[in-house]
Design an enzyme around this catalytic site. Structure first.
Site, mmCIF file in Angstrom:
data_model
loop_
_atom_site.group_PDB
_atom_site.id
_atom_site.type_symbol
_atom_site.label_atom_id
_atom_site.label_comp_id
_atom_site.label_asym_id
_atom_site.label_seq_id
_atom_site.Cartn_x
_atom_site.Cartn_y
_atom_site.Cartn_z
ATOM 1 N N GLY A 283 -28.509 -33.720 10.249
ATOM 2 C CA GLY A 283 -28.469 -34.862 11.152
ATOM 3 C C GLY A 283 -29.824 -35.142 11.779
ATOM 4 O O GLY A 283 -30.202 -36.299 11.976
ATOM 5 N N ASP B 281 -24.620 -26.716 21.237
ATOM 6 C CA ASP B 281 -24.713 -25.714 20.162
ATOM 7 C C ASP B 281 -24.337 -24.314 20.629
ATOM 8 O O ASP B 281 -24.089 -23.430 19.807
ATOM 9 C CB ASP B 281 -26.125 -25.694 19.573
ATOM 10 C CG ASP B 281 -26.390 -26.886 18.667
ATOM 11 O OD1 ASP B 281 -25.411 -27.567 18.290
ATOM 12 O OD2 ASP B 281 -27.558 -27.149 18.347
#
Length: 416
Positions: A85, A297
């Site tokens: 991404g 994350d």
């Protein structure tokens, strides 16, 4: 490849892998800087391979640590971004400084990950074409003109970083207007810090950024620091194991995931930090309230860790976990439930009731998500029995040597 993982404590010393976020940013900054830059310690992983190959396709010369920037060339061949991404969202606007059409594509879940920010910005300008139902493949058309760009603060910071990279080089001033609170602020801060190292100036405003035009990136020599996002797995492994010492992590790092140290300390972790090392010891851990809006994350490993902490932990700011390599929030709820951890999702908030152990003797799919795979390994010592992780190869996306480091710290697994 599938592996059977055994519940054994991790311990030892390890150098943290290079920062993935910084590796992307330094490579792109070097590509934008006319002349020779030398960036050492770039992460060796599939996502960085995607960025390297994309830049090579656009005319940038890269030889090991050396980047010859400013040699951009248009290409009619699609730019393959793998499953990264960061690669597609950073490079789409960067490619638009060329007076040409550039097509981007990807593999895995990437073609389905949203690119609506660029679509809404560039379709009205006649500079964006989607080629199907999914966001990728898509084509952007240059040249990009300076001016105001309005972006919602709730979107991925990668879109804002992509604009920030290229707007200073345009023939006039630009601005980015942020509509609403900006999420993942530390990642934008990381982009700005890297840009400043290349000599680029950006001015913060109350509602976004003012970007002077006519700026030129300067070549740079630097080394990529260690990655706090990946270090989080070893810190958790040390907290529930027999202690781990990490090196290569900057104490003054701009990385947002450096917050994992404070988060673990809030849970009761015993952490000692020096200029050269970070050491975590095994201590009893208790429940925590954590907002993951700026650090999504960290979600997989901290949520699984909370599954064995005393009390009920609460995680909020979880919306972005739905649109990562997997639907991480859905996957984590499934993992918690299957391992015997009561949990309840209420809107943007997940409550997790800690248990003594996690239930093993079962197979877990990684859903093509590297952080799910590594989080399961890091938590192995809290399982009551061995368990199987399917498709462990997904770790190549961000940390190919993960299993080597895992074994060096005492982790035990069999290849099936």
């Amino acid at each position: 490849m599938d592996i059977r993982v055994y519940p054994v404590p991790l311990t030892g010393e390890l150098r943290a892998p290079s920062s993935k976020s910084l590796s992307h940013r330094y490579l792109i900054g070097a590509a934008l800087a006319p002349g020779i830059s030398r960036i050492t310690n770039i992460l060796d992983a599939e996502d960085l391979d995607a960025t390297r190959l994309a830049l090579l396709s656009l005319g940038i010369r890269i030889d090991g640590d050396t980047v010859a920037g400013g040699t951009w060339e248009a290409t009619t061949a699609p730019i393959h971004c793998g499953a990264s991404g960061s690669t597609v969202r950073f490079l789409m606007p960067v490619a638009m400084h060329l007076d040409a059409a550039t097509t981007f594509t990807g593999t895995g879940r990437l073609p389905k990950r949203p690119l609506d920010v660029y679509e809404s910005l560039f379709v009205p300008r006649g500079q964006y074409v989607r080629h199907g139902i999914d966001p990728l493949p898509a084509t952007v058309l240059g040249p990009l003109e300076p001016g105001p760009f309005k972006v919602s603060g709730s979107v991925s910071s990668q879109f804002i970083s992509g604009l920030l990279f290229i707007l200073p080089t345009l023939d006039g001033p630009s601005s980015i207007l942020i509509d609403g609170p900006l999420e993942s602020v530390p990642y934008v801060d990381l982009t700005l810090a890297v840009m400043a190292e290349f000599g680029i100036k950006v001015h913060r405003t109350q509602n976004g950024f003012d970007i002077p035009g006519y700026q030129t990136y300067r070549p740079l020599e630097t080394a990529v620091e260690g990655d706090y996002s990946q270090a989080a797995f070893w810190l958790v492994g040390g907290a529930i194991g027999a202690g781990i010492t990490l090196s290569g992590l900057r104490r003054d790092s701009v990385q947002g995931d450096r917050a994992v140290v404070a988060m673990l300390e809030t849970m009761g972790a015993d952490i000692t930090v020096s200029d050269q090392h970070l050491t975590i010891q095994n201590t009893p851990l208790h429940a925590v309230f954590t907002d993951l809006r700026d650090t999504p994350d960290l979600g997989p490993v901290l949520m699984l860790l909370s599954g064995t902490a005393t009390g009920t932990s609460t995680f909020t700011g979880l919306k972005r976990l739905r649109i990562k390599e997997s639907d991480r929030l859905g996957v984590l709820q499934e993992l918690l439930t299957r391992t015997g951890v009561p949990n309840r999702l209420d809107g943007d908030t997940l409550n997790i009731v800690g248990q003594t152990t996690l239930q093993g003797n079962q197979r877990f799919h990684t859903y093509d998500d590297h952080r799910i795979a590594m989080a399961l390994c890091a938590m192995a010592n809290r399982f009551d029995q061995p368990f199987i992780i399917e498709d462990i190869d997904v770790i190549r996306k961000s940390y190919p040597r993960f299993l080597d480091d895992y074994a060096m710290l005492g982790g035990r697994f069999d290849t099936l």
